[in-house]
Design a protein around this motif. Sequence first.
Motif, PDB file in Angstrom:
ATOM      1  N   GLY A 154     -12.722   6.262  33.118  1.00 41.36           N
ATOM      2  CA  GLY A 154     -12.018   5.952  34.182  1.00 41.36           C
ATOM      3  C   GLY A 154     -11.708   4.638  34.394  1.00 41.36           C
TER       4      GLY A 154
ATOM      5  N   PHE B 246      -4.195   0.599  40.315  1.00 38.83           N
ATOM      6  CA  PHE B 246      -3.904   1.374  39.237  1.00 38.83           C
ATOM      7  C   PHE B 246      -4.002   0.365  38.139  1.00 38.83           C
ATOM      8  CE2 PHE B 246      -2.024   4.071  42.500  1.00 38.83           C
ATOM      9  CZ  PHE B 246      -2.754   5.110  42.325  1.00 38.83           C
TER      10      PHE B 246
ATOM     11  N   ASP C 164      -4.728  14.183  41.787  1.00 40.22           N
ATOM     12  CA  ASP C 164      -4.651  13.367  42.698  1.00 40.22           C
ATOM     13  C   ASP C 164      -3.591  13.039  43.307  1.00 40.22           C
ATOM     14  OD1 ASP C 164      -4.796  10.475  43.478  1.00 40.22           O
ATOM     15  OD2 ASP C 164      -6.809  10.461  42.908  1.00 40.22           O
TER      16      ASP C 164
ATOM     17  N   ASP D  36      -6.126   4.261  34.260  1.00 38.58           N
ATOM     18  CA  ASP D  36      -5.451   5.300  34.860  1.00 38.58           C
ATOM     19  C   ASP D  36      -4.137   6.189  34.079  1.00 38.58           C
ATOM     20  OD1 ASP D  36      -6.642   5.473  37.891  1.00 38.58           O
ATOM     21  OD2 ASP D  36      -6.170   3.436  37.374  1.00 38.58           O
TER      22      ASP D  36
ATOM     23  N   HIS E 119      -2.031   9.660  42.295  1.00 40.68           N
ATOM     24  CA  HIS E 119      -2.022   9.503  40.815  1.00 40.68           C
ATOM     25  C   HIS E 119      -0.527  10.289  40.343  1.00 40.68           C
ATOM     26  CE1 HIS E 119      -2.995   9.552  36.497  1.00 40.68           C
ATOM     27  NE2 HIS E 119      -3.708   8.533  36.883  1.00 40.68           N
TER      28      HIS E 119
ATOM     29  N   TRP F 241      -3.307  10.758  31.024  1.00 39.86           N
ATOM     30  CA  TRP F 241      -4.087  10.347  31.995  1.00 39.86           C
ATOM     31  C   TRP F 241      -5.406  11.608  31.947  1.00 39.86           C
ATOM     32  CZ3 TRP F 241       0.455  12.506  32.433  1.00 39.86           C
ATOM     33  CH2 TRP F 241       0.484  13.979  32.755  1.00 39.86           C
TER      34      TRP F 241
ATOM     35  N   TYR G 131      -7.715  13.205  37.426  1.00 42.60           N
ATOM     36  CA  TYR G 131      -6.666  12.923  38.244  1.00 42.60           C
ATOM     37  C   TYR G 131      -5.658  13.778  38.251  1.00 42.60           C
ATOM     38  CZ  TYR G 131      -8.809   8.436  37.750  1.00 42.60           C
ATOM     39  OH  TYR G 131      -9.806   7.170  37.853  1.00 42.60           O
TER      40      TYR G 131
END
Length: 303
Positions: free
Chosen positions: A141, A96, A280, A144, A283, A273, A277
């Motif tokens: 991307g 990350f 996710d 993060d 995440h 973010w 994500y």
Amino acid sequence: MQLDLNLLTALDALLEEESVAGAAARLHVTAPAMSRSLARIRKVTGDPVLVRSGHVMVPTAHALAIREEVHELVQRAHAVMSGQDEVDLATLERVFTVRWHDALVSACGAGLVSAVHRQAPGVRLRLLTESAVDTPELRRGEVDLASASAPPARPDIRSRRVGEDVLVVVARRGHPIAAEQLTPARYAAAGHVTVSRRGRLHDPVDEALEDLGLRREVVAAAPTAATALHLVRETDLLVTAPEATTRTVRQELDLTALPLPFDMPAIPLYLMWHQRYEQDRAHRWLREEARKAVASVMHPSDA
């Protein structure tokens, strides 16, 4: 009509990147393969989706109208197909990248790294300081999780307000400014250092002083809060800095913190973010650990 769901994923990447090359890199396919996907998407939707404007590609009105819905569909599909309710942190292997203000890293970085390593020993963190210029790293991307003092302007960037800080006046131990009550006039009469990645010698403090009919003398601009605090320790300069995020460094340098003698609004802190994500699970775990690390240091947010 049979629809290849891979086209939906390709469409999502194309609408976020607004670039065939960028979408191809995102999905780890070749640019010609992505160009073929775009041609198929155009045939299915009956819309160009992306059109050339000078040296860049821009989405059509139809593409803009469906962008959020397409992204949500892709995220929901990934969630359904993952078949997992929770992340197995013991076996999770992931890198990350976290881009925070240097003072925030100093204040909360150790707590975040310790919590992450204790729960997920296979996870590695890349802690980056903020750039001197605004960059689309979240969108590309490459980052993060980021921090900011204002909510994002772009709709594809998600955020959460996790705390706030207040400004204090920092001086070396034994500075004459601490011998008597600090007034706006005494504050303005001292020499000051600002904290600015861009080297700015003027910040909102100066605007507040102007409202009081005062003007301070800014002697230097430092690129980071840590640099400014070291300058303060060796000189008679003052720096006006966030209280919570500089607390640890101030204690290490044996510096004095005084209340600001005029009103300034609290400084909010947002974690940010990219929407890709949002669902996710790994995440989301990282975001929660970051929130807890920040909460252990920052003042609670009223919002």
